[in-house]
Design a protein around this motif. Structure first.
Motif, PDB file in Angstrom:
ATOM      1  N   THR A  61      33.583  -7.383   1.512  1.00 27.53           N
ATOM      2  CA  THR A  61      33.095  -8.522   0.500  1.00 27.53           C
ATOM      3  C   THR A  61      33.140  -7.639  -1.073  1.00 27.53           C
ATOM      4  O   THR A  61      32.790  -6.297  -0.501  1.00 27.53           O
ATOM      5  CB  THR A  61      32.129  -9.689   0.331  1.00 27.53           C
TER       6      THR A  61
ATOM      7  N   GLU B   5      28.730 -10.114  -3.545  1.00 27.76           N
ATOM      8  CA  GLU B   5      29.914 -11.443  -3.840  1.00 27.76           C
ATOM      9  C   GLU B   5      29.243 -11.982  -2.671  1.00 27.76           C
ATOM     10  O   GLU B   5      29.843 -13.621  -2.158  1.00 27.76           O
ATOM     11  CB  GLU B   5      30.921 -10.589  -3.605  1.00 27.76           C
TER      12      GLU B   5
ATOM     13  N   HIS C 195      27.205 -14.527  -2.883  1.00 28.85           N
ATOM     14  CA  HIS C 195      27.673 -15.518  -3.915  1.00 28.85           C
ATOM     15  C   HIS C 195      28.451 -16.773  -3.162  1.00 28.85           C
ATOM     16  O   HIS C 195      28.457 -18.117  -3.420  1.00 28.85           O
ATOM     17  CB  HIS C 195      28.405 -14.510  -5.043  1.00 28.85           C
ATOM     18  N   ILE C 196      29.560 -16.448  -2.245  1.00 26.61           N
ATOM     19  CA  ILE C 196      30.054 -17.028  -1.604  1.00 26.61           C
ATOM     20  C   ILE C 196      30.025 -17.828  -0.559  1.00 26.61           C
ATOM     21  O   ILE C 196      29.926 -18.974  -0.793  1.00 26.61           O
ATOM     22  CB  ILE C 196      31.156 -16.369  -1.042  1.00 26.61           C
TER      23      ILE C 196
ATOM     24  N   GLN D 249      28.393 -20.964  -3.274  1.00 27.58           N
ATOM     25  CA  GLN D 249      29.284 -21.413  -3.300  1.00 27.58           C
ATOM     26  C   GLN D 249      29.861 -22.396  -2.272  1.00 27.58           C
ATOM     27  O   GLN D 249      30.189 -23.878  -2.575  1.00 27.58           O
ATOM     28  CB  GLN D 249      30.070 -20.721  -3.899  1.00 27.58           C
ATOM     29  N   ALA D 250      29.706 -21.936  -1.057  1.00 31.59           N
ATOM     30  CA  ALA D 250      30.662 -22.470   0.221  1.00 31.59           C
ATOM     31  C   ALA D 250      29.597 -23.799   0.709  1.00 31.59           C
ATOM     32  O   ALA D 250      30.635 -24.907   1.210  1.00 31.59           O
ATOM     33  CB  ALA D 250      31.044 -22.047   1.027  1.00 31.59           C
TER      34      ALA D 250
ATOM     35  N   CYS E 105      34.271 -20.376   3.369  1.00 36.56           N
ATOM     36  CA  CYS E 105      33.337 -18.905   2.579  1.00 36.56           C
ATOM     37  C   CYS E 105      34.718 -17.971   2.177  1.00 36.56           C
ATOM     38  O   CYS E 105      35.056 -17.935   0.666  1.00 36.56           O
ATOM     39  CB  CYS E 105      32.630 -18.071   2.958  1.00 36.56           C
TER      40      CYS E 105
ATOM     41  N   VAL F  46      36.140 -19.891  -1.140  1.00 40.65           N
ATOM     42  CA  VAL F  46      35.469 -19.271  -2.471  1.00 40.65           C
ATOM     43  C   VAL F  46      35.750 -17.629  -2.802  1.00 40.65           C
ATOM     44  O   VAL F  46      36.693 -17.366  -4.020  1.00 40.65           O
ATOM     45  CB  VAL F  46      33.699 -19.221  -2.926  1.00 40.65           C
ATOM     46  N   HIS F  47      35.996 -16.786  -1.325  1.00 43.31           N
ATOM     47  CA  HIS F  47      36.462 -15.813  -1.925  1.00 43.31           C
ATOM     48  C   HIS F  47      37.876 -15.208  -2.866  1.00 43.31           C
ATOM     49  O   HIS F  47      37.486 -13.911  -3.501  1.00 43.31           O
ATOM     50  CB  HIS F  47      36.000 -14.645  -0.518  1.00 43.31           C
TER      51      HIS F  47
ATOM     52  N   CYS G 203      37.988 -15.543  -6.082  1.00 47.28           N
ATOM     53  CA  CYS G 203      36.266 -14.894  -6.902  1.00 47.28           C
ATOM     54  C   CYS G 203      37.184 -13.713  -7.161  1.00 47.28           C
ATOM     55  O   CYS G 203      37.041 -13.092  -8.026  1.00 47.28           O
ATOM     56  CB  CYS G 203      35.945 -15.377  -6.885  1.00 47.28           C
ATOM     57  N   GLN G 204      37.672 -13.204  -5.638  1.00 47.63           N
ATOM     58  CA  GLN G 204      37.483 -12.030  -5.523  1.00 47.63           C
ATOM     59  C   GLN G 204      39.260 -11.448  -5.265  1.00 47.63           C
ATOM     60  O   GLN G 204      39.370 -10.386  -5.182  1.00 47.63           O
ATOM     61  CB  GLN G 204      36.644 -11.404  -4.565  1.00 47.63           C
TER      62      GLN G 204
END
Length: 368
Positions: free
Chosen positions: A92, A97, A100-101, A104-105, A247, A250-251, A254-255
């Protein structure tokens, strides 16, 4: 017509640490940011330069280059007693990050997320951004997690965040405490998120990874502190397959992937010479002793930091403000939650000379 914003975003504040740093006057001594003052070791920089020269500058796979995920798994096995497969690791953009993920997950609207208080500023904010409800886990007077109070909060919670060594406290949790929390969390179906970015900076004690004591654990770490690579933005998480499977979504969005060059540098960090890690740890310990003796000598009583590079010191807000006005950047305890408004965090990730100068200015405010 007024602009409309997401309630989740509008309801959080910019980090109090950054606010104070940005407002600092010229000539201030920075004991505010958790920023190592060491340079990244040369062999790591050389690996990044080689990656650029070899054209390794494109996207990588979402979860990171295989060489790095394999190196991370070797590190887990050797240093932490943890067994992860490379497919259970996501590389990440820093530990930030990764946190964060995970939020979010795993967090749904209204879910309770148990966060140490005082604790790292991101935990509450990231839980809120995910739609969750951050819940303060109080610390004992010695700044360690109050295990029994933490247990009492677990019914119906979704996540428990652990951070050892701790920011802002410098506390290192015992094997017994980590085991008790992980095992109780498993009984309550609470996932443990273990933030271990300061694991190599412990002064006399021992680090225990939460994943040693249960399977429902997400382990988060980074190269940022260990190898003085904060600006490289390279972290990772490791978790059971089902958690990683969520996860990575999300990663991906966003990334996409962590910076390719930083990933190749991190391979060199984990597989190369580890001598500088010990050099940094020993220097941080010497600096810790300087700041602990200096502050104790003017009557400020607090537990000697066991790890990381922070001293968390009892201090009234008006005193902290006078110290900031004297040209020493420190962070009031209110930045780290609601339970320690009459504390301040001082980072000793700066030179001995700066610490001596800062202590002189603090003495001029407090006396002694």
């Amino acid at each position: 017509m007024p602009m409309r914003f997401s309630e989740r975003v509008a309801g959080i504040e910019i980090s109090g640490i950054r606010k104070i740093f940005e407002a600092a006057g010229p000539g201030s001594i920075n004991l505010g940011l958790g920023q190592p003052d060491f340079d990244t070791p040369q062999h790591i920089k050389d690996a990044a330069i080689a990656a650029i020269r070899e054209g390794k500058t494109g996207y990588t796979s979402n979860n990171g280059i295989p060489e790095l995920r394999t190196a991370v798994c070797k590190k887990f096995r050797k240093e932490n007693g943890l067994v992860y497969d490379p497919d259970q690791v996501i590389i990440t953009a820093g530990a930030s990050e990764a946190l964060h993920i995970v939020m979010q997950a795993l967090v749904s609207v209204g879910d309770r997320v148990l966060c140490p208080d005082p604790g790292f500023v991101s935990y509450n904010a990231l839980a809120t951004l995910a739609g969750g409800r951050p819940v303060s886990v109080p610390l004992a007077r010695d700044l360690h997690i109050d295990v029994e109070q933490a247990k009492g909060l677990m019914d119906g919670a979704r996540l428990l965040v652990l951070n050892s060594p701790g920011n802002p406290t410098g506390a290192v949790e015992s094997k017994e405490s980590i085991r008790a929390l992980v095992e109780y969390a498993a009984d309550k179906d609470v996932t443990v998120v273990s933030d271990e970015v300061y694991e190599h900076f412990i002064y006399g004690g021992e680090h225990w990874s939460a994943g040693r004591f249960g399977d429902n654990v997400v382990t988060i770490n980074a190269t940022s502190k260990t190898y003085a690579m904060t600006g490289w933005r390279l972290g990772y998480l490791a978790a059971p397959d089902e958690i990683v499977g969520q996860c990575i979504k999300v990663h991906q969005y966003c990334q996409a992937c962590a910076t390719s060059i930083s990933q190749y540098a991190a391979v060199a960090a984990y597989e190369g010479d580890q001598h500088m890690v010990k050099v940094m740890r020993d220097e941080y310990q010497a600096r810790r002793d300087i700041i602990w003796r200096g502050l104790s000598g003017i009557g400020l009583e607090f537990p000697i930091p066991e790890g990381a590079f922070y001293a968390f010191v009892p201090m009234k807000p008006e005193v902290a403000q006078k110290i900031i006005e004297s040209g020493v950047i420190i962070v009031p305890g209110s930045a780290f939650g609601v339970n320690a408004p009459e504390y301040a965090r001082l980072s000793y990730a700066t030179s001995r000379e700066n610490l001596d100068r800062a202590l002189d200015r603090i003495r001029s405010v407090i006396g002694g």
